[in-house]
Write a protein that holds these residues in place. Sequence first.
Motif, PDB file in Angstrom:
ATOM      1  N   GLU A   9      -0.145   1.727   6.751  1.00  0.00           N
ATOM      2  CA  GLU A   9       1.139   1.049   6.947  1.00  0.00           C
ATOM      3  C   GLU A   9       0.954  -0.456   7.067  1.00  0.00           C
ATOM      4  OE1 GLU A   9       4.248   2.173   6.718  1.00  0.00           O
ATOM      5  OE2 GLU A   9       3.449   4.137   6.196  1.00  0.00           O
ATOM      6  N   SER A  10      -0.091  -0.884   7.787  1.00  0.00           N
ATOM      7  CA  SER A  10      -0.362  -2.321   7.942  1.00  0.00           C
ATOM      8  C   SER A  10      -0.693  -2.965   6.594  1.00  0.00           C
ATOM      9  CB  SER A  10      -1.528  -2.546   8.899  1.00  0.00           C
ATOM     10  OG  SER A  10      -1.174  -2.151  10.194  1.00  0.00           O
ATOM     11  N   LEU A  11      -1.515  -2.292   5.814  1.00  0.00           N
ATOM     12  CA  LEU A  11      -1.870  -2.810   4.495  1.00  0.00           C
ATOM     13  C   LEU A  11      -0.650  -2.861   3.587  1.00  0.00           C
ATOM     14  CD1 LEU A  11      -3.975  -3.799   2.475  1.00  0.00           C
ATOM     15  CD2 LEU A  11      -4.456  -1.400   1.941  1.00  0.00           C
ATOM     16  N   LYS A  12       0.146  -1.825   3.638  1.00  0.00           N
ATOM     17  CA  LYS A  12       1.363  -1.764   2.824  1.00  0.00           C
ATOM     18  C   LYS A  12       2.304  -2.922   3.178  1.00  0.00           C
ATOM     19  CE  LYS A  12       5.129   1.467   1.932  1.00  0.00           C
ATOM     20  NZ  LYS A  12       5.671   2.774   2.283  1.00  0.00           N
ATOM     21  N   GLU A  13       2.483  -3.195   4.461  1.00  0.00           N
ATOM     22  CA  GLU A  13       3.348  -4.290   4.908  1.00  0.00           C
ATOM     23  C   GLU A  13       2.783  -5.647   4.488  1.00  0.00           C
ATOM     24  OE1 GLU A  13       4.018  -3.913   9.115  1.00  0.00           O
ATOM     25  OE2 GLU A  13       4.795  -1.875   8.874  1.00  0.00           O
ATOM     26  N   LEU A  14       1.471  -5.808   4.626  1.00  0.00           N
ATOM     27  CA  LEU A  14       0.826  -7.063   4.242  1.00  0.00           C
ATOM     28  C   LEU A  14       0.991  -7.320   2.746  1.00  0.00           C
ATOM     29  CD1 LEU A  14      -0.968  -9.499   4.975  1.00  0.00           C
ATOM     30  CD2 LEU A  14      -2.935  -8.036   4.498  1.00  0.00           C
ATOM     31  N   LEU A  15       0.748  -6.308   1.933  1.00  0.00           N
ATOM     32  CA  LEU A  15       0.871  -6.472   0.487  1.00  0.00           C
ATOM     33  C   LEU A  15       2.316  -6.726   0.066  1.00  0.00           C
ATOM     34  CD1 LEU A  15      -1.677  -3.856  -0.867  1.00  0.00           C
ATOM     35  CD2 LEU A  15      -1.865  -6.353  -0.917  1.00  0.00           C
ATOM     36  N   ALA A  16       3.258  -6.171   0.800  1.00  0.00           N
ATOM     37  CA  ALA A  16       4.675  -6.388   0.483  1.00  0.00           C
ATOM     38  C   ALA A  16       5.054  -7.861   0.675  1.00  0.00           C
ATOM     39  CB  ALA A  16       5.549  -5.492   1.348  1.00  0.00           C
ATOM     40  N   LYS A  17       4.370  -8.561   1.577  1.00  0.00           N
ATOM     41  CA  LYS A  17       4.664  -9.967   1.850  1.00  0.00           C
ATOM     42  C   LYS A  17       3.795 -10.916   1.022  1.00  0.00           C
ATOM     43  CE  LYS A  17       4.060  -9.270   6.329  1.00  0.00           C
ATOM     44  NZ  LYS A  17       3.891  -9.554   7.752  1.00  0.00           N
ATOM     45  N   THR A  18       2.779 -10.373   0.360  1.00  0.00           N
ATOM     46  CA  THR A  18       1.812 -11.189  -0.366  1.00  0.00           C
ATOM     47  C   THR A  18       2.286 -11.449  -1.788  1.00  0.00           C
ATOM     48  OG1 THR A  18       0.023 -10.245   0.953  1.00  0.00           O
ATOM     49  CG2 THR A  18      -0.599 -11.289  -1.106  1.00  0.00           C
ATOM     50  N   LYS A  19       2.180 -12.690  -2.208  1.00  0.00           N
ATOM     51  CA  LYS A  19       2.611 -13.052  -3.552  1.00  0.00           C
ATOM     52  C   LYS A  19       1.459 -13.072  -4.550  1.00  0.00           C
ATOM     53  CE  LYS A  19       6.465 -16.046  -2.168  1.00  0.00           C
ATOM     54  NZ  LYS A  19       7.318 -15.211  -1.585  1.00  0.00           N
ATOM     55  N   LYS A  20       0.232 -13.327  -4.066  1.00  0.00           N
ATOM     56  CA  LYS A  20      -0.913 -13.468  -4.962  1.00  0.00           C
ATOM     57  C   LYS A  20      -2.180 -12.967  -4.273  1.00  0.00           C
ATOM     58  CE  LYS A  20      -3.049 -16.940  -7.926  1.00  0.00           C
ATOM     59  NZ  LYS A  20      -3.036 -18.360  -8.294  1.00  0.00           N
ATOM     60  N   VAL A  21      -3.002 -12.223  -5.025  1.00  0.00           N
ATOM     61  CA  VAL A  21      -4.253 -11.678  -4.492  1.00  0.00           C
ATOM     62  C   VAL A  21      -5.395 -12.072  -5.422  1.00  0.00           C
ATOM     63  CG1 VAL A  21      -5.513  -9.554  -3.950  1.00  0.00           C
ATOM     64  CG2 VAL A  21      -3.083  -9.712  -3.426  1.00  0.00           C
TER      65      VAL A  21
END
Length: 82
Positions: A9-21
């Motif tokens: 869930e934490s990773l999913k939330e972080l990726l949802a807010k991330t624009k570029k990896v």
Amino acid sequence: MSSMDPAYESLKELLAKTKKVLLVSHKGPDGDTASANLALALALEQNGTHSVSFCKDAYPESLRFLPAIQRFTQDPAVFADA
């Protein structure tokens, strides 16, 4: 992975807010690192997150058949924008 898993869930939330990896592969790349990097890059892009694939070393000719292998860059300037 269960959606009840707090790490997921934490990773999913972080990726949802991330624009570029920035995805970095190990030097002396092989098929495992290339395919894992590309699979993650394409999955991120499908979910709206831009990704850049980096490897210090060029991929061997034997891996040029992989879809999207041209996504890889050897340009260290990608770290300036990370």
